[in-house]
Write a protein that holds these residues in place. Structure first.
Motif, mmCIF file in Angstrom:
data_model
loop_
_atom_site.group_PDB
_atom_site.id
_atom_site.type_symbol
_atom_site.label_atom_id
_atom_site.label_comp_id
_atom_site.label_asym_id
_atom_site.label_seq_id
_atom_site.Cartn_x
_atom_site.Cartn_y
_atom_site.Cartn_z
ATOM 1 N N THR A 593 7.699 -0.175 -20.888
ATOM 2 C CA THR A 593 8.143 1.024 -20.169
ATOM 3 C C THR A 593 8.916 1.979 -21.077
ATOM 4 O O THR A 593 9.147 3.121 -20.722
ATOM 5 C CB THR A 593 9.045 0.645 -18.975
ATOM 6 N N GLY A 594 9.323 1.513 -22.246
ATOM 7 C CA GLY A 594 10.041 2.411 -23.152
ATOM 8 C C GLY A 594 10.195 1.795 -24.525
ATOM 9 O O GLY A 594 10.327 0.575 -24.639
ATOM 10 N N CYS A 595 10.121 2.647 -25.573
ATOM 11 C CA CYS A 595 10.293 2.158 -26.956
ATOM 12 C C CYS A 595 11.496 2.866 -27.585
ATOM 13 O O CYS A 595 11.639 4.084 -27.422
ATOM 14 C CB CYS A 595 9.081 2.495 -27.815
ATOM 15 N N TYR A 596 12.296 2.128 -28.287
ATOM 16 C CA TYR A 596 13.497 2.703 -28.886
ATOM 17 C C TYR A 596 13.595 2.255 -30.330
ATOM 18 O O TYR A 596 13.745 1.060 -30.604
ATOM 19 C CB TYR A 596 14.742 2.263 -28.089
ATOM 20 N N PHE A 597 13.486 3.211 -31.250
ATOM 21 C CA PHE A 597 13.567 2.868 -32.672
ATOM 22 C C PHE A 597 15.015 2.929 -33.132
ATOM 23 O O PHE A 597 15.764 3.822 -32.733
ATOM 24 C CB PHE A 597 12.720 3.837 -33.500
ATOM 25 N N SER A 598 15.351 1.977 -33.989
ATOM 26 C CA SER A 598 16.708 1.966 -34.536
ATOM 27 C C SER A 598 16.890 3.133 -35.511
ATOM 28 O O SER A 598 15.972 3.508 -36.232
ATOM 29 C CB SER A 598 16.911 0.639 -35.264
ATOM 30 N N THR A 599 18.101 3.631 -35.522
ATOM 31 C CA THR A 599 18.434 4.648 -36.530
ATOM 32 C C THR A 599 19.497 4.079 -37.483
ATOM 33 O O THR A 599 20.137 4.807 -38.227
ATOM 34 C CB THR A 599 18.982 5.929 -35.852
ATOM 35 N N ALA A 600 19.651 2.751 -37.401
ATOM 36 C CA ALA A 600 20.756 2.109 -38.124
ATOM 37 C C ALA A 600 20.734 2.353 -39.626
ATOM 38 O O ALA A 600 21.777 2.513 -40.242
ATOM 39 C CB ALA A 600 20.755 0.616 -37.851
ATOM 40 N N TYR A 601 19.562 2.342 -40.209
ATOM 41 C CA TYR A 601 19.514 2.495 -41.667
ATOM 42 C C TYR A 601 19.060 3.896 -42.084
ATOM 43 O O TYR A 601 18.646 4.102 -43.210
ATOM 44 C CB TYR A 601 18.575 1.451 -42.274
ATOM 45 N N ALA A 602 19.107 4.838 -41.132
ATOM 46 C CA ALA A 602 18.602 6.184 -41.442
ATOM 47 C C ALA A 602 19.404 6.776 -42.587
ATOM 48 O O ALA A 602 20.619 6.635 -42.651
ATOM 49 C CB ALA A 602 18.700 7.072 -40.220
ATOM 50 N N VAL A 603 18.676 7.407 -43.537
ATOM 51 C CA VAL A 603 19.414 7.998 -44.673
ATOM 52 C C VAL A 603 19.507 9.504 -44.522
ATOM 53 O O VAL A 603 18.740 10.126 -43.836
ATOM 54 C CB VAL A 603 18.753 7.633 -46.030
#
Ligand code: AMP
Length: 603
Positions: A593-603
C-alpha cells in the motif's frame, strides 16, 4: 484436584528406570534421571555414540566410510565426514523411493519428516523413526518436571494450538508429513500428554482437521468449553498462540453465540470436525455471558488469557530465535501469567530442554540431553573487519575443529553437529548457539540464529537476527503511535542499480507517511554490519525501501505454506523472500500500500 501439585506420573518409556518403578514414577524421579545423565555428560555421550553406531553398524553409509564396527568417538570423527542436508539427500531419496535395505539406519525408517521449509522455500526430507518419538517424549517430560517444580499444576487440560498437516505418500509408500504431525499421531504422545497433565482440550478431529482455520476456531471453542480445567496455554511456536488470539479478537462473539445456543457455527463445514466438537457443546448461557462480560471489560485485549482461563498457570511455547518478535504481543495477551519458553529441537532431532523455566524467554537456554544423540560443536569466531570473504549463502565465521559436548566454553559460539538414531551422522544443523553455562557437565545453550545469510548484496552480511533487531529498533517509533508490526520479512531488490534492501511490514493500523519515512531511515541506519554501512556510504547499495502491506497479507503467506503441506504448528514466517520464492514475493508485492525510501545516507 485443581491446583494441587502433581506428584506422580505413569509409564516413562525411554528413561532407564527400575521395573518396580515402571508404573508410577515421581516427577522428582525424572529430574533425578536427568541429573544422573548430566552428571558425567561426557560418559553419557560416549555410551550414546556407541549405542547409535551399534544399532546402525551394518548400514551402507557407515560401511562406505570404513568405520569397521568401531564405536569410539575418535575413530568416528576420523572416518565420518561432516555433512549438510545436501550430502544426505541422495540417501534419503532412496529410502523415500522404497529402498528397504539398511541405507542409513539399522532399524527401519517409519516415515519421512518434512521440515517447515520456510527458510529455503521448499521442505526438506528428513528420516523419522520411533527413536525420535521416544526422545521427544523424554524432552517433554524433562522440561515438564522442571516446570512443574516451580509452577505446579494439578489435574487438568491444556489449550494447545497444535495442528497436524497433510500426509502424503512417497514413491516408495512411506508417509511424508511434518515432524510434529508424526509425533502428534503417535500413541506415546497421547500417553505422555496424559502423564504430564497436558491433554489437549480439543479432540483429534480438530488437531488433524484438513482446514486450519476451522481447527483454530474449534481449538478456541473447546478451550472455552473447558475453561475451568485449562492449566496451560501452549503451542509449539509462539507465533501460533499469537495468531490464535489475533483470530480470537475477530471471532469471540461468534464463539459466545455457539456456547450460548449449543450449536456449532456454520463456518465449521468439515463433517468429522463438526461431529466431534458438537458432542462437546450444549447450551450454556451462563458461560457465554461470563465470557462476554470479561471480553468487553478488557482494554485492547490485555490479559485475555488469564481472564478467560482463570486456572491457567502459564503460557508455553518456543519464544526464542525467530519467535522473539512475537513475545511482546504474547505478553500483552498473557497479562500477569508467566511466559515459558519451550525446548530446542528440530525435525532432525531434539537438542536441549529448558530446565530453568522461570528465566524470561529472551534469556532462555537449553540443557543438552546427552543421551538423545551425540553432539559436536564447531567453534565459530566472527571475522574481524573485512578480511574474510563470505561464502554464497552462509555467514562466514572462522571455523575450528569440532569439539565435544563437554569441551565447549561459556560465552563462545558454535554451530551444532548432530549424530542420532534417525540416521543422521555428523550432520551440520546450521544453527548458531552460544554457551550460557553448564548444568552439571552438560552445556546450556542459547539459540542465536540460523547460520544462513539472508540479506547480502555485495560485501554486506546480515542474518535473521540482524533483521530482527533492526525491525525492533524501528518499531519503537510506532509504539508512540500505539501501533505494532504484525509481521515482517525482507527481500533484496537487484532490479535497480545498485541493488537495495526491501523490508515488508504489516502494521496493526494505518499511520502517516511521515512516521513511515522516519521508520525507513531508522531501519537503514540500524543495520550496523560494516559491509552494509560502507556500501551505503559509497553508494554500492541503494537506499533501503520500506514497503507497507495490507492487513492480512501475512495470513495469506501462511495459507500459501499450509497449502504446500506445512503445519501451522511448525510455521515460521520466512524472514527473507528471494526471487526463487516467487509465489510469496507475488503475494507481498500485490498487497503493497505504500513504499518509503530511506534518506538516511543521502549526500
Ligand atoms: P524445523 O526444521 O521446522 O523443525 O525447524 C527447526 C529449527 O527451528 C531449528 O533448527 C531452529 O533454527 C529453530 N528452533 C527450534 N527450536 C527452537 C528454540 N527453542 N529456539 C529458537 N529456535 C528454535
Amino acid at each position: 484436584m485443581l491446583g494441587s501439585p502433581l506428584t506422580h506420573i505413569a509409564s516413562l518409556e525411554g528413561i532407564p528406570i527400575s521395573p518396580v518403578k515402571m508404573r508410577v514414577v515421581s516427577l522428582e524421579g525424572v529430574i533425578d534421571e536427568f541429573e544422573a545423565l548430566t552428571k558425567d555428560a561426557g560418559r553419557t555421550q560416549r555410551e550414546t555414540l556407541q549405542k547409535i553406531l551399534e544399532q546402525n553398524g551394518e548400514t551402507e553409509y557407515l560401511h562406505k566410510f570404513g568405520l569397521g564396527g568401531r564405536t569410539d568417538p575418535e575413530s568416528y570423527k576420523a572416518c565420518i565426514p561432516l555433512v549438510t542436508h545436501c550430502d544426505l539427500e541422495p540417501y534419503i531419496q532412496r529410502i523415500a523411493d522404497g529402498d528397504t535395505s539398511p541405507v542409513l539406519t539399522g532399524k527401519p525408517i517409519s516415515s519421512i519428516s518434512l521440515s517447515s521449509g520456510t527458510t529455503q522455500g521448499r521442505p526438506k526430507f528428513i528420516p523419522f523413526n520411533d527413536e525420535l518419538v521416544r526422545s521427544t517424549m523424554q524432552m517433554y517430560r524433562t522440561s515438564f518436571a522442571f516446570r512443574n517444580r516451580e509452577y505446579p499444576i494439578g489435574n487438568g487440560k491444556a489449550l494447545q494450538f497444535i495442528y497436524g498437516s497433510k500426509q502424503a505418500k512417497t514413491k516408495g509408500g512411506l508417509i511424508a508429513t511434518t515432524a510434529t504431525t508424526n509425533v502428534y499421531r503417535s500413541e506415546q504422545f497421547k500417553r505422555t500428554m496424559k502423564d504430564i497433565q497436558s491433554q489437549c482440550t480439543s479432540p483429534d478431529e480438530v488437531i488433524f482437521g484438513s482446514d486450519f482455520q476451522q481447527s483454530l476456531y474449534c481449538h478456541l471453542l473447546c478451550g472455552l468449553i473447558y475453561s475451568d480445567e485449562v492449566q496451560i496455554i501452549s503451542s509449539t511456536f509462539a507465533h501460533s498462540i499469537v495468531h490464535a488470539f489475533r483470530t480470537f479478537e475477530q471471532v469471540w462473539e461468534e464463539l459466545c453465540t455457539d456456547i450460548r445456543e449449543g450449536v456449532l457455527s456454520s463456518r465449521i463445514t468439515l463433517p468429522s470436525v463438526r461431529e466431534a466438537v458438537s458432542k462437546l457443546l450444549s447450551p450454556n448461557p451462563s458461560l457465554a455471558d461470563s465470557i462476554w462480560s470479561k471480553c468487553v471489560r478488557l482494554s485492547n485485549w490485555y490479559g485475555v488469557i488469564p481472564a478467560l482461563w482463570p486456572n491457567a498457570k502459564y503460557v508455553y511455547g518456543i519464544m526464542t530465535g525467530s519467535m522473539e518478535p512475537y513475545s511482546k504481543k504474547l505478553r500483552h495477551y498473557a497479562g500477569r501469567l508467566p511466559l515459558m519458553s519451550a525446548d530446542y529441537g528440530s525435525s532432525e532431532g531434539w537438542i536441549g530442554a529448558n530446565v530453568n523455566p522461570s528465566v524470561p524467554p529472551e534469556l532462555s537456554s537449553f540443557a543438552v540431553l546427552p543421551n538423545i544423540g551425540y553432539f559436536e560443536f564447531i567453534p565459530l569466531e566472527k571475522p574481524k573487519g573485512q578480511q574474510l570473504a563470505k561464502t554464497a549463502s552462509t555467514v562466514h565465521y572462522t571455523e575450528y575443529e569440532p569439539v565435544g559436548l563437554t569441551q565447549v566454553e561459556v560465552g563462545k559460539e558454535y554451530e551444532i553437529v548432530i549424530t542420532n538414531f534417525a540416521g543422521l551422522y555428523r550432520y551440520r544443523l546450521g544453527d548458531v548457539v552460544r554457551v550460557a553455562g553448564f548444568h552439571n557437565s552438560t552445556p546450556e545453550l542459547q539459540f542465536i540464529c540460523r547460520r544462513s545469510l539472508m540479506l547480502s548484496i555485495n560485501i554486506d552480511k546480515n542474518t535473521e537476527k540482524d533483521l530482527q533487531m533492526v525491525v525492533q529498533e524501528a518499531a519503537k517509533l510506532l509504539a508512540a503511535e500505539k501501533l505494532e508490526v504484525v509481521d515482517f520479512t525482507s527481500h533484496v531488490d537487484t532490479s535497480t542499480e545498485p541493488g537495495h534492501y526491501v523490508i515488508f511490514w504489516e502494521l496493526s493500523s494505518d499511520t502517516t507517511g511521515e512516521v513511515l519515512r522516519s521508520c525507513s531511515d531508522i531501519l537503514d541506519l540500524s543495520f550496523v554490519d560494516a559491509g552494509y554501512v560502507g556500501s551505503r556510504k559509497t553508494g554500492a547499495i541503494g537506499a533501503l525501501e520500506l514497503r507497507v502491506v495490507r492487513r492480512g497479507t501475512f495470513e495469506k503467506i501462511l495459507e500459501h505454506y499450509i497449502g504446500l503441506g506445512a503445519a501451522l504448528s511448525q510455521y515460521k514466517t520466512p524472514r527473507f523472500v528471494g526471487l526463487s520464492n516467487n509465489k510469496v514475493l507475488q503475494i507481498l508485492c500485490r498487497n503493497v500500500t505504500g513504499c518509503y525510501f530511506s534518506t538516511a545516507y543521502a549526500v
